[in-house]
Design a protein around this motif. Structure first.
Motif, short mmCIF file in Angstrom:
data_model
loop_
_atom_site.label_atom_id
_atom_site.label_comp_id
_atom_site.label_asym_id
_atom_site.label_seq_id
_atom_site.Cartn_x
_atom_site.Cartn_y
_atom_site.Cartn_z
N LEU A 94 61.34 38.37 55.62
CA LEU A 94 60.40 39.12 56.45
C LEU A 94 60.32 40.58 56.03
O LEU A 94 59.24 41.17 55.96
CB LEU A 94 60.81 39.02 57.93
CG LEU A 94 60.48 37.71 58.63
CD1 LEU A 94 61.24 37.61 59.95
CD2 LEU A 94 58.98 37.59 58.89
N ALA A 95 61.48 41.17 55.74
CA ALA A 95 61.51 42.57 55.33
C ALA A 95 60.72 42.77 54.04
O ALA A 95 59.96 43.73 53.90
CB ALA A 95 62.95 43.04 55.14
N MET A 96 60.88 41.86 53.09
CA MET A 96 60.17 41.98 51.82
C MET A 96 58.68 41.71 51.98
O MET A 96 57.84 42.41 51.43
CB MET A 96 60.78 41.01 50.81
CG MET A 96 62.25 41.29 50.48
SD MET A 96 62.54 42.95 49.85
CE MET A 96 61.71 42.84 48.27
N HIS A 97 58.35 40.69 52.78
CA HIS A 97 56.96 40.30 52.94
C HIS A 97 56.14 41.37 53.66
O HIS A 97 54.96 41.58 53.35
CB HIS A 97 56.87 38.98 53.73
CG HIS A 97 55.49 38.42 53.83
ND1 HIS A 97 54.81 37.89 52.75
CD2 HIS A 97 54.63 38.32 54.88
CE1 HIS A 97 53.61 37.48 53.14
NE2 HIS A 97 53.48 37.74 54.42
N LEU A 98 56.77 42.05 54.62
CA LEU A 98 56.07 43.04 55.44
C LEU A 98 56.29 44.47 54.97
O LEU A 98 55.92 45.42 55.66
CB LEU A 98 56.48 42.89 56.90
CG LEU A 98 56.13 41.54 57.54
CD1 LEU A 98 56.71 41.45 58.95
CD2 LEU A 98 54.62 41.32 57.57
N GLU B 110 53.08 37.64 59.90
CA GLU B 110 52.01 38.45 59.33
C GLU B 110 50.80 38.48 60.26
O GLU B 110 50.18 39.53 60.47
CB GLU B 110 51.61 37.89 57.97
CG GLU B 110 50.45 38.62 57.31
CD GLU B 110 50.03 37.98 56.00
OE1 GLU B 110 48.80 37.82 55.78
OE2 GLU B 110 50.92 37.62 55.20
N ALA B 111 50.48 37.34 60.85
CA ALA B 111 49.34 37.28 61.78
C ALA B 111 49.58 38.16 62.99
O ALA B 111 48.67 38.85 63.47
CB ALA B 111 49.10 35.83 62.21
N SER C 19 59.90 26.71 60.61
CA SER C 19 60.53 27.60 59.63
C SER C 19 59.62 27.94 58.47
O SER C 19 59.55 29.09 58.02
CB SER C 19 61.83 26.96 59.11
OG SER C 19 62.78 26.82 60.14
N GLU C 20 58.87 26.93 57.99
CA GLU C 20 58.01 27.16 56.82
C GLU C 20 56.81 28.05 57.13
O GLU C 20 56.14 28.55 56.21
CB GLU C 20 57.53 25.83 56.24
CG GLU C 20 56.75 24.95 57.20
CD GLU C 20 57.60 23.94 57.93
OE1 GLU C 20 57.08 22.86 58.28
OE2 GLU C 20 58.80 24.22 58.14
N ASP C 21 56.52 28.28 58.41
CA ASP C 21 55.35 29.09 58.79
C ASP C 21 55.73 30.49 59.27
O ASP C 21 54.84 31.27 59.66
CB ASP C 21 54.57 28.38 59.91
CG ASP C 21 53.92 27.09 59.44
OD1 ASP C 21 53.57 26.99 58.25
OD2 ASP C 21 53.77 26.17 60.28
N VAL C 22 57.01 30.82 59.26
CA VAL C 22 57.46 32.08 59.86
C VAL C 22 56.78 33.29 59.24
O VAL C 22 56.28 34.18 59.95
CB VAL C 22 59.00 32.21 59.75
CG1 VAL C 22 59.45 33.65 59.99
CG2 VAL C 22 59.68 31.30 60.76
#
Length: 567
Positions: A164-168, A284-285, A276-279
């Motif tokens: 999450l930290a990397m994605h956001l 992001e949404a 889990s696969e949609d977290v």
């Protein structure tokens, strides 16, 4: 009806004109001044640093003395001994010789002069960490239970926090331009001005979020990261030993402005179950809906909690589902029901042990009686543990071999550091924000005041037979609530110079807000006020009732009467 566009807050203008957070920071770094201009002050936060001044010396002949606080983003609070030592080196070489472990599992260096700002941030990156997005109107450090265990569940939630930290994280190259390359190279790099926002910042866009955004991941049996205080909380859902997803909560947040009735602390509301696969995509949404609909006119009401209060969680969920592109399931019955601060010896399950070391208010310094930094230097040099930072400003020393357990305790005692087993329960469950003299928002003392108050409370609690009862005491120097005082059993919040608002009735579990018991209590009367509450609790509690449960059950008026009757 007027069609005038809304008047945006000045910070929105700074962001819009910043060229994706670059502003004039490189030029200001070269200028012969000890501080930055107003616009760059806002942009610096995104890069992980705040300009501050020593408020103790404001009236000195030289006037304000500027320096910088630098915060390192550490998802789940996980770092190596080498990374920890690198920060100790930096606080001695460039800072004020102290290091702060924060309430969000991060590290802060204080007192760094402007001339050393670029070098310090570059050195943090050289050790494999970053300050980018540790502050600012973006997703900040992602928290999760830091405990090291041999089971897959802890590994998965910590991996999710990192993902999450990397994605956001912001995608702009401005961070690199400002801090990680020399001036000539930085000038030659593409400034991104001519690219569309969705190319440069596909999640945040040109003006990022309306306000800061916080994410935390908890286990039902261990809400050590205060999941309901997060803008976005994830509660793990486990079936047959496998993590299948998370219950998402939205709209938590502690900050409030007492003079503005439109502001308030809030706990997150349960929104939906997410596989889990949609977290990453659902998170992001959530961020994008807040980006597009959060308040950009008034920063006091710009956090996600105000959008949730305005819309309701059902409307917000529908907007998230539309952005995500599919309906979401309702939350499962899983919820938090336990809290482990991870202090003392705990079996990792892999043949090694972790030791949770209580660090009062997270401050590491060396003095005549206790040498915190020297102690950590010796531990990291000899035992080389992995270090996990907790949300209560303490540290977990991991991977200790059974034969090395006595050695660790020996090092602690050699440097005058109390082992966690010797720390009183009330001190162990207390924490304070930085407060004076460096925080520009602080109204009263916090970190420098709470230890003395705890000293005064220990004997009365022992006399009442309550010295083994666990309850949270959290102090902040202002209503912004950085130490999460509004869901604590007892919250002490700076309201005026030398005076505090006393809150009671929260919960150790973190799932209930407290209420104002007394307002504008002088600092010298805080402990006597609390002792009256403890005495009433001792005399009138029900069997197995916690302090927070007792105060919540009886309410303010009845508690006042019971305190008087117990005097």
């Amino acid at each position: 009806m007027s069609t005038d566009a809304p008047k945006l807050s000045p910070v929105e203008g700074f962001k819009d004109e910043s060229r994706y957070l670059r502003g004039t920071i490189p030029d200001e770094l070269k200028a012969d001044t000890d501080h930055f201009g107003k616009g760059d002050l806002q942009l610096l936060k995104f890069h992980g640093t705040y300009q501050q001044d020593d408020r103790d010396s404001r009236k000195s002949p030289g006037g304000k003395s500027y320096s910088f606080m630098i915060r390192t983003r550490i998802p789940s609070g996980v770092l190596t001994s080498e990374q920890f030592l690198a920060h100790l080196d930096l606080c001695d070489e460039f800072g004020n010789s102290t290091m702060k472990l924060t309430t969000r599992q991060a590290i802060q260096l204080h007192g760094v002069p402007k001339t050393d700002l670029k070098t310090t941030i570059a050195r943090i990156n050289e050790c494999g960490l970053s300050t980018l997005a540790a502050c600012g109107d973006v997703n900040r450090n992602v928290m999760s239970c830091p405990a090291k265990r041999s089971d897959s569940i802890h590994d998965e939630i910590q991996s999710t926090a990192l993902a999450l930290a990397m994605h956001l994280a912001p995608r702009t190259i401005s961070y690199r331009q400002c801090w990680l390359v020399d001036d000539e190279t930085g000038e030659k790099q593409l400034l991104q001005d001519e690219k569309a926002p969705e190319e440069v910042e596909p999640i945040y866009g040109k003006t990022y979020l309306p306000r800061k955004f916080k994410i935390g991941i908890a286990l039902p049996e261990d809400n050590c990261i205060d999941v309901y205080t997060q803008d976005l909380g994830l509660i793990a859902v486990v079936r047959d030993g496998k993590l299948i997803g998370y219950n998402f909560t939205v709209g938590g947040g502690m900050g409030t402005t007492p003079s503005a009735a439109k502001t308030f602390p809030a706990l997150g509301k349960r929104m939906a179950f997410v596989k889990s696969e949609d977290v990453l995509k659902v998170a992001e949404a959530v961020v994008i809906v807040q980006r597009d609909h959060g308040n950009r006119e008034d920063r006091k009401i710009a956090r996600l909690k105000y959008l949730i209060a305005d819309w309701g969680v059902e409307k917000f969920r529908a907007a998230v589902e539309k952005q995500f592109g599919a309906p979401l399931d309702d939350c499962t019955e899983d919820d938090v029901h336990g809290f482990d601060d991870h202090m003392g010896w705990q079996d990792q399950g892999d043949g090694k042990w972790s030791y949770g070391l209580n660090v009062e208010n997270g401050r590491l310094s060396d003095g005549p009686e206790r040498q915190w930094k020297a102690c950590f230097r010796e531990i990291c040099g000899e035992l080389k543990p992995e270090i996990r930072l907790t949300s209560h400003q303490s540290a977990i020393l991991c991977d200790i071999a059974p034969d090395d357990k006595p050695k660790l305790i020996e090092i602690l005692k050699k440097h005058g550091i109390p082992v966690s087993e010797e720390v009183s329960t009330v001190r162990r469950w207390s924490m304070a924000c930085v407060g004076l003299p460096t925080c520009g928002l602080s109204i009263t003392e916090s970190e420098r005041a709470l230890p003395g108050m705890i000293d005064e409370l220990e004997a009365p609690l022992a006399k009442l037979g309550l010295d083994k009862d666990a309850f949270t005491i959290r102090m902040t120097g202002c209503p912004n609530g950085c130490a999460r005082p509004y869901n604590a059993d007892i919250g002490l919040v700076g309201k005026a110079k030398g005076k505090y608002t006393v809150f009671v009735g929260g919960a150790l579990l973190g799932n209930r807000l407290n209420y104002i018991f007394r307002d504008l209590v002088p600092a010298e009367e805080v402990t006597s006020t609390l002792v009256s509450v403890f005495t009433a609790y001792k005399n009138y509690r029900q069997e197995s009732e916690t302090l927070g449960d007792f105060c919540a059950r009886v309410g303010k008026e009845e508690l006042e009467k019971l305190c008087t009757a117990s005097a």
